[in-house]
Design a protein around this motif. Structure first.
Motif, PDB file in Angstrom:
ATOM      1  N   MET A  54       0.832  -1.209   0.000  1.00  0.00           N
ATOM      2  CA  MET A  54       0.000   0.000   0.000  1.00  0.00           C
ATOM      3  C   MET A  54       0.863   1.255   0.000  1.00  0.00           C
ATOM      4  N   LEU A  55       1.922   1.236   0.808  1.00  0.00           N
ATOM      5  CA  LEU A  55       2.819   2.390   0.902  1.00  0.00           C
ATOM      6  C   LEU A  55       3.480   2.684  -0.445  1.00  0.00           C
ATOM      7  N   VAL A  56       3.975   1.645  -1.102  1.00  0.00           N
ATOM      8  CA  VAL A  56       4.629   1.833  -2.404  1.00  0.00           C
ATOM      9  C   VAL A  56       3.622   2.329  -3.442  1.00  0.00           C
ATOM     10  N   ALA A  57       2.462   1.692  -3.523  1.00  0.00           N
ATOM     11  CA  ALA A  57       1.459   2.091  -4.516  1.00  0.00           C
ATOM     12  C   ALA A  57       0.982   3.521  -4.278  1.00  0.00           C
ATOM     13  N   LEU A  71       3.720   4.074 -13.314  1.00  0.00           N
ATOM     14  CA  LEU A  71       2.916   2.920 -13.707  1.00  0.00           C
ATOM     15  C   LEU A  71       1.527   3.426 -14.057  1.00  0.00           C
ATOM     16  N   PRO A  72       0.811   2.696 -14.897  1.00  0.00           N
ATOM     17  CA  PRO A  72      -0.560   3.132 -15.203  1.00  0.00           C
ATOM     18  C   PRO A  72      -1.405   3.167 -13.930  1.00  0.00           C
ATOM     19  N   PRO A  73      -2.299   4.138 -13.811  1.00  0.00           N
ATOM     20  CA  PRO A  73      -3.126   4.249 -12.608  1.00  0.00           C
ATOM     21  C   PRO A  73      -3.896   2.974 -12.275  1.00  0.00           C
ATOM     22  N   TYR A  74      -4.375   2.246 -13.288  1.00  0.00           N
ATOM     23  CA  TYR A  74      -5.116   1.022 -13.001  1.00  0.00           C
ATOM     24  C   TYR A  74      -4.219  -0.024 -12.335  1.00  0.00           C
ATOM     25  N   MET A  75      -2.926  -0.044 -12.693  1.00  0.00           N
ATOM     26  CA  MET A  75      -1.995  -0.988 -12.074  1.00  0.00           C
ATOM     27  C   MET A  75      -1.741  -0.602 -10.616  1.00  0.00           C
ATOM     28  N   LEU A  76      -1.554   0.691 -10.372  1.00  0.00           N
ATOM     29  CA  LEU A  76      -1.354   1.149  -8.994  1.00  0.00           C
ATOM     30  C   LEU A  76      -2.604   0.908  -8.162  1.00  0.00           C
ATOM     31  N   LEU A  90      -4.770  -1.489  -8.622  1.00  0.00           N
ATOM     32  CA  LEU A  90      -4.812  -2.924  -8.362  1.00  0.00           C
ATOM     33  C   LEU A  90      -3.870  -3.285  -7.222  1.00  0.00           C
ATOM     34  N   LEU A  91      -2.643  -2.773  -7.275  1.00  0.00           N
ATOM     35  CA  LEU A  91      -1.671  -3.061  -6.216  1.00  0.00           C
ATOM     36  C   LEU A  91      -2.134  -2.506  -4.871  1.00  0.00           C
ATOM     37  N   LEU A  92      -2.695  -1.310  -4.882  1.00  0.00           N
ATOM     38  CA  LEU A  92      -3.212  -0.721  -3.651  1.00  0.00           C
ATOM     39  C   LEU A  92      -4.354  -1.568  -3.090  1.00  0.00           C
ATOM     40  N   GLY A  93      -5.231  -2.032  -3.964  1.00  0.00           N
ATOM     41  CA  GLY A  93      -6.343  -2.873  -3.526  1.00  0.00           C
ATOM     42  C   GLY A  93      -5.873  -4.203  -2.965  1.00  0.00           C
TER      43      GLY A  93
END
Length: 153
Positions: free
Chosen positions: A28-31, A42-47, A49-52
């Motif tokens: 979460m911290l990295v995203a 990175l594309p917002p959708y990838m971030l 996804l990683l945050l989720g």
């Protein structure tokens, strides 16, 4: 949808809760940091996804709270953590909006304003990671960890 079952499975598979909780918070911290300070990396959708996926670690404390409390108070303890999660969520969204308005002076919301306001949320994630180190390990491998390692875990 992805993070909770994935991280729950991982916590059960390795038999420990803390590493999964901390890893999820680190993700979460990295995203979040990339969203805020490195837009376009990175594309917002990838971030998103990683945050989720990382935020799925929020369910790990529900397991911990049930494992550290006696049977007679498990329901109350789970209710208390649930109350805190939903109350803080309900209060933080308007507080963040107020902070954005305050930092912008009622003007436009610039990237700098967003970055400044988001630094508080990022600090909250860092604080959560630090506090997670003080939790008692409760996974099924917790009892098989040597005493010296328990002090560090």
């Amino acid at each position: 949808m992805i993070g909770c079952p994935l991280l729950g499975y991982l916590a059960d598979r390795i038999g420990r809760r803390k590493p999964v909780l901390i890893a999820g918070a680190l993700l979460m911290l990295v995203a979040t940091s990339c969203f805020v300070y490195l837009p376009g990396v990175l594309p917002p959708y990838m971030l998103g996804l990683l945050l989720g996926i990382g935020s799925g670690a929020a369910m790990v404390p529900y397991s911990i709270i049930k494992e550290v409390n006696p049977d007679r108070v498990k329901g109350s303890a789970t209710g208390a953590i649930n109350f805190l999660v939903f109350t803080l969520s309900a209060l933080l969204a308007p507080a963040y909006g107020w902070l954005l308005g305050r930092l912008s002076g009622g003007g436009k919301l610039t990237l700098g304003v967003f970055q400044h306001a988001s630094s508080i949320g990022i600090a909250g994630i860092v604080l959560a990671i630090v506090l997670a180190f003080f939790l008692r390990e409760t996974g099924h491998k917790a009892s098989s960890v040597p005493v010296a390692a328990k002090v560090l875990s």
